[in-house]
Design a protein around this motif. Structure first.
Motif, PDB file in Angstrom:
ATOM      1  N   TRP A 130     -41.805 -34.988 -10.454  1.00 40.31           N
ATOM      2  CA  TRP A 130     -41.609 -33.317  -9.737  1.00 40.31           C
ATOM      3  C   TRP A 130     -40.675 -32.517 -10.150  1.00 40.31           C
ATOM      4  O   TRP A 130     -39.119 -33.145  -9.567  1.00 40.31           O
ATOM      5  N   GLY A 178     -52.493 -40.078 -17.962  1.00 44.14           N
ATOM      6  CA  GLY A 178     -50.857 -38.744 -17.067  1.00 44.14           C
ATOM      7  C   GLY A 178     -50.600 -37.740 -17.841  1.00 44.14           C
ATOM      8  O   GLY A 178     -49.384 -37.644 -18.241  1.00 44.14           O
ATOM      9  N   LYS A 219     -55.732 -31.114 -18.139  1.00 50.66           N
ATOM     10  CA  LYS A 219     -57.126 -31.431 -19.092  1.00 50.66           C
ATOM     11  C   LYS A 219     -57.191 -30.976 -20.604  1.00 50.66           C
ATOM     12  O   LYS A 219     -57.486 -29.898 -19.705  1.00 50.66           O
ATOM     13  N   GLY A 257     -44.427 -32.698 -13.099  1.00 47.41           N
ATOM     14  CA  GLY A 257     -44.166 -33.593 -12.825  1.00 47.41           C
ATOM     15  C   GLY A 257     -45.746 -34.214 -13.633  1.00 47.41           C
ATOM     16  O   GLY A 257     -46.161 -33.264 -14.479  1.00 47.41           O
ATOM     17  N   SER A 258     -45.187 -35.873 -14.308  1.00 46.32           N
ATOM     18  CA  SER A 258     -46.250 -36.094 -14.516  1.00 46.32           C
ATOM     19  C   SER A 258     -46.515 -38.115 -13.827  1.00 46.32           C
ATOM     20  O   SER A 258     -45.404 -38.895 -14.175  1.00 46.32           O
ATOM     21  N   ASN A 259     -47.871 -38.455 -13.492  1.00 41.65           N
ATOM     22  CA  ASN A 259     -48.192 -39.181 -13.544  1.00 41.65           C
ATOM     23  C   ASN A 259     -47.668 -40.589 -14.998  1.00 41.65           C
ATOM     24  O   ASN A 259     -48.069 -40.091 -16.257  1.00 41.65           O
ATOM     25  N   ILE A 274     -52.811 -29.176  -6.887  1.00 38.73           N
ATOM     26  CA  ILE A 274     -52.057 -29.885  -7.487  1.00 38.73           C
ATOM     27  C   ILE A 274     -53.284 -29.628  -8.667  1.00 38.73           C
ATOM     28  O   ILE A 274     -54.206 -29.705  -8.711  1.00 38.73           O
ATOM     29  N   THR A 275     -52.590 -29.182  -9.918  1.00 39.06           N
ATOM     30  CA  THR A 275     -53.591 -29.334 -11.278  1.00 39.06           C
ATOM     31  C   THR A 275     -53.013 -30.164 -12.037  1.00 39.06           C
ATOM     32  O   THR A 275     -51.928 -29.923 -12.871  1.00 39.06           O
ATOM     33  N   SER A 276     -54.089 -30.713 -12.942  1.00 36.30           N
ATOM     34  CA  SER A 276     -54.393 -31.449 -14.373  1.00 36.30           C
ATOM     35  C   SER A 276     -54.231 -30.891 -15.626  1.00 36.30           C
ATOM     36  O   SER A 276     -55.533 -29.875 -15.663  1.00 36.30           O
ATOM     37  N   MET A 293     -48.973 -32.524 -14.116  1.00 37.90           N
ATOM     38  CA  MET A 293     -49.708 -32.333 -13.196  1.00 37.90           C
ATOM     39  C   MET A 293     -48.699 -30.669 -13.259  1.00 37.90           C
ATOM     40  O   MET A 293     -47.632 -30.916 -12.522  1.00 37.90           O
ATOM     41  N   ILE A 305     -47.321 -40.314  -8.418  1.00 39.58           N
ATOM     42  CA  ILE A 305     -46.059 -39.491  -7.892  1.00 39.58           C
ATOM     43  C   ILE A 305     -46.171 -38.074  -6.691  1.00 39.58           C
ATOM     44  O   ILE A 305     -45.547 -36.770  -6.643  1.00 39.58           O
ATOM     45  N   GLU A 323     -57.673 -37.267 -17.596  1.00 39.06           N
ATOM     46  CA  GLU A 323     -57.385 -38.028 -16.344  1.00 39.06           C
ATOM     47  C   GLU A 323     -56.274 -39.306 -16.172  1.00 39.06           C
ATOM     48  O   GLU A 323     -55.556 -39.565 -15.139  1.00 39.06           O
ATOM     49  N   GLU A 375     -58.081 -37.636  -8.665  1.00 41.11           N
ATOM     50  CA  GLU A 375     -57.316 -38.187 -10.192  1.00 41.11           C
ATOM     51  C   GLU A 375     -55.585 -38.233  -9.742  1.00 41.11           C
ATOM     52  O   GLU A 375     -55.188 -38.379 -11.032  1.00 41.11           O
ATOM     53  N   HIS A 376     -54.862 -37.308  -9.090  1.00 41.89           N
ATOM     54  CA  HIS A 376     -53.394 -37.489  -9.253  1.00 41.89           C
ATOM     55  C   HIS A 376     -52.601 -37.890  -7.966  1.00 41.89           C
ATOM     56  O   HIS A 376     -51.720 -38.684  -8.274  1.00 41.89           O
TER      57      HIS A 376
END
Lengths: 302, 302
Positions: free
Chosen positions: A147, A180, A234, A250-252, A230-232, A183, B255, A177, B177-178
């Motif tokens: 983040w 990565g 996609k 950030g991103s996983n 949190i919004t991804s 987010m 994260i 999803e 998903e996060h």
């Protein structure tokens, strides 16, 4: 113009949270015609700090951009270029910076009205490219990116005066999803999270791989996520996400077999050009933060 | 009983893909009464290699289990116990093994008919616990766990003869998903992916943190994912996922500010007890792979 000290950060003792001073969506100056976004789109951007526009580029265009990206990857992989950032661990190409100057296709892309006019519309002025890059995020071993607020770094290390910049990420592979995706914390752009720790010289040499300075406090991150969720991001390849320079993101990592690649531009208002970095730091290199030959971009179809 | 050499793996030269020999859902023996799953559920498990049962445990039960898990975490954090596995990097508690023997609540949990009878139903026999653990996966810095088939390890390192075991993961926090949920490749349980590299002695001391032996080939992983896709096990705390011992699975890092915790049991058929490990390896410790005092579990409500 804001005072240079509005957003104190990276002093030893000042992890904290401050209210944003600037607008998010700026009133357009006379010279900037386009209101290309609808009112609901402007409102959503103002509220959330980002906007995802699905499939703005066609699959043919994406194919061309993806191919060009792969060419650059091969060309630059072992060229010892400073613009190339390697994955921590594997050493694979993670990012290449300054692609809007290094490559004619990406140079045209930043001028494409579908992206450039959105930036002009939101920032309410003429704009230029502060930074550009392509991110590969390979499958199987793409690493997380923790983040951060981009503005926190640009303000400290580049002397960007105000929150009047945005990032534009064009998805070059499908983002889902599992691989990565980016987010974002909706609403986080309204708060400035100041960070502890002083910036060492040439911090960028480490921070572009793994950020250790300018890392927000866990309690404050949790607070922002509890508030906004949190919004991804996609979407299909060709979709574009625009996000405010101060939106926490950030991103996983990515163990899926599928890469998560994008091309990424930062548009900055021509009225928000860089000053001196904070705390007497040396300016970062031109390929990370543009200072030379800065001029407003003119829209021109790809 | 299958020959001990049906699934060759971890020889230097044999990365490859083999067809599964055993059933996925076993015909029940006379002694095992319950057909607790519906026919569509059995079919889905046979087809996909896993089954997610939403909110099988109430929020009150989850609260009790979560609290117990936190107690164990504190109690074991600095006790120098072999059963505790630390996160790579941060050193935080990642997992605690053998919880069904170390803790009376988890000891009762493995006998709860809602989970035990599903295992007996699918494996078609009486069952016992091969392995148990709690996984914390903390927020902010939870690390990924790379793709693997559990059976590949259990067959090699524990001498588990056949694919007649399943894992049961009870979600103790919401999984979304996060926060790095379990990802499964539907249909992958029908293929045995043999892996390259010989197993060193005491491999488990490293592999429980980061697996380096028994790692499937990228080309084959991509093949499985292209065939079956990827499913993330998202659900409310209290939901339970059952998955076959040979279903390829893994998870990305986390994260997000929210932990992704679960309690995890492996039920093995009483007719599938461990033999000697492959290649003359020493058996792994009892807290990782049960050999002593093995007896069939009797259902008893939590």
């Amino acid at each position: 113009m804001l005072s240079h000290n509005t957003y104190l950060t990276r002093a030893q003792s000042n992890a904290g949270i401050l209210q944003r001073q600037e607008p998010v969506v700026y009133e357009a100056e006379q010279s900037v015609r386009p209101a290309v976004l609808s009112q609901p789109q402007r409102d959503a951007y103002r509220e959330n700090g980002f906007l995802l526009l699905p499939e703005l580029f066609s699959q043919e265009e994406v194919q061309g951009l993806f191919t060009e990206m792969q060419h650059m990857r091969k060309e630059f992989a072992h060229a010892g270029r400073a613009e190339v950032i390697a994955e921590p661990g594997s050493g694979e190409v993670r990012s290449i910076f300054n692609v809007h100057r290094l490559n004619s296709l990406f140079s045209r892309l930043v001028r494409d009205p579908r992206v450039l006019n959105v930036a002009r519309d939101i920032l309410g002025s003429e704009v230029y490219i502060h930074q550009s890059r392509i991110n590969y995020k390979p499958g199987f071993q793409g690493k997380e990116f923790y983040w951060h607020s981009d503005f926190e770094t640009w303000h400290s290390e580049d002397g960007m005066p105000a929150m009047r910049a945005l990032s534009c990420s064009i998805l070059l592979t499908d983002n889902n999803e599992h691989n990565g995706p980016l987010m974002l914390i909706p609403g986080s752009h309204r708060h400035f999270i100041s960070c502890q720790g002083e910036t060492p010289e040439e911090n960028y040499k480490k921070s572009l791989k793994k950020q250790e300075i300018g890392v927000p406090d866990e309690v404050l991150l949790r607070y922002l996520a509890d508030l906004g969720g949190i919004t991804s991001c996609k979407g299909k390849a060709g979709s574009v996400v625009f996000f405010d320079c101060n939106t926490m993101h950030g991103s996983n990592g990515n163990i899926s077999p599928y890469p998560r690649s994008n091309v990424f531009f930062v548009y900055n208002s021509i009225d928000n050009q860089l000053g001196a970095p904070r705390d007497g730091l040396k300016p970062r290199p031109e390929y990370i933060a543009a200072r030379e030959d800065v001029e407003a971009l003119t829209p021109q179809a790809l």
